[in-house]
Motif scaffolding. Structure first.
Motif, PDB file in Angstrom:
ATOM      1  N   ALA A   1       0.792  -1.237  -0.038  1.00 40.21           N
ATOM      2  CA  ALA A   1      -0.060   0.056  -0.050  1.00 40.21           C
ATOM      3  C   ALA A   1       1.006   1.230   0.226  1.00 40.21           C
ATOM      4  O   ALA A   1       1.892   1.501   0.580  1.00 40.21           O
ATOM      5  N   THR A   2       0.513   2.069  -0.805  1.00 38.13           N
ATOM      6  CA  THR A   2       1.230   3.614  -0.892  1.00 38.13           C
ATOM      7  C   THR A   2       0.066   4.441  -0.642  1.00 38.13           C
ATOM      8  O   THR A   2       0.693   5.736  -0.693  1.00 38.13           O
ATOM      9  N   GLN A   3      -0.959   4.422  -0.495  1.00 38.54           N
ATOM     10  CA  GLN A   3      -2.021   5.318  -0.092  1.00 38.54           C
ATOM     11  C   GLN A   3      -2.758   4.979   1.276  1.00 38.54           C
ATOM     12  O   GLN A   3      -2.773   4.086   1.504  1.00 38.54           O
ATOM     13  N   ALA A   4      -3.181   6.143   2.039  1.00 43.10           N
ATOM     14  CA  ALA A   4      -4.005   6.047   3.248  1.00 43.10           C
ATOM     15  C   ALA A   4      -4.538   7.109   3.552  1.00 43.10           C
ATOM     16  O   ALA A   4      -4.275   8.266   3.112  1.00 43.10           O
ATOM     17  N   VAL A   5      -5.403   7.146   4.398  1.00 48.61           N
ATOM     18  CA  VAL A   5      -6.251   8.146   4.884  1.00 48.61           C
ATOM     19  C   VAL A   5      -6.517   7.916   6.492  1.00 48.61           C
ATOM     20  O   VAL A   5      -6.292   6.863   6.988  1.00 48.61           O
TER      21      VAL A   5
END
Length: 238
Positions: A187-191
């Motif tokens: 994963a390279t995106q997160a919120v």
């Protein structure tokens, strides 16, 4: 002697003797000579047969068909389940209810299944499905960090979910700054969102450092210009 021989039987005596012979031997003759060909087809009905007298040996094999059995008259107790078998069941278009299904190649519609070993080829233990390459919207990871000044300054394992099945680690860099690492995750995106009590609105930002590694900043904007705070937060990687 001549007197005895000269007395012949009268016609009445002859008829009487014939009647006696017929009466004594007639029934035996009929019982011996009457066969299946002597009975007219359809002449013997249900009333002529005593109840519970016809046995399995009296019925020719493969002569009783489904048309001879009243609908819904047989119960499970009437069937020897040990002798039932299904060689091949390639497709089940509709199953309203199945108590147990060991294997079904195709089931277009299953309204209710009490026990299904497989679903779409997956075992029940596969849900939640750990698939980092999923493109169906499944989450790749989620973790909640209980931020505080006492939080470890070096990476420590924290509870959460990662699609890789490996551990999740986190550490405190400084006031309101944390690093979270999903080991083995691409994963390279997160919120992220802050967890606060009362009337408060923290600002949270996330920076990706490398696959599975994120830096989280938690800022309390009031009073201006604001300050970093150790408020807990939840981080999600879609």
């Amino acid at each position: 002697m001549k007197r005895l021989l000269s007395r012949r039987p009268t016609p009445a005596m002859i008829v009487a003797l014939l009647a006696l012979f017929v009466a004594l031997g007639g029934s035996s003759y009929a019982a011996v000579t009457i066969g299946a060909r002597d009975i007219q087809r359809g002449a013997v009905g249900t009333r002529a047969i005593a109840n519970n007298t016809i046995r399995s040996a009296d019925i020719r094999n493969a002569t009783v068909s489904g048309a001879d059995v009243k609908d819904d008259s047989l119960t499970n107790a009437d069937i020897d389940n040990r002798n039932l078998s299904a060689k091949t069941a390639a497709t089940a278009e509709t199953a309203t209810r199945a108590t147990t299904a060991t294997s079904a190649s195709t089931a277009s519609n299953a309204t209710n299944a009490d026990n299904a070993g497989k679903l779409d080829g997956l075992d029940s233990t596969d849900f939640t499905r750990p698939a980092c390459t999923s493109q169906t919207g499944a989450l790749k990871g989620v973790v909640t960090i209980a931020a505080s000044p006492a939080f470890s300054g070096s990476f420590a394992a924290v509870p959460g979910y990662s699609c890789s099945g490996q551990s999740i680690e986190a550490r405190r860099l400084s006031m309101g700054r944390y690093e979270v690492r999903f080991n083995g995750s691409p994963a390279t995106q997160a919120v992220a969102t802050a967890i606060v009590t009362g009337f408060k609105a923290d600002m949270v930002s996330v920076t990706n450092q490398s696959p599975g590694l994120f830096t989280v900043y938690v800022l309390d904007p009031l009073p201006a210009p604001g300050a970093f705070v150790d408020d807990s937060f939840t981080l999600i990687t879609p």
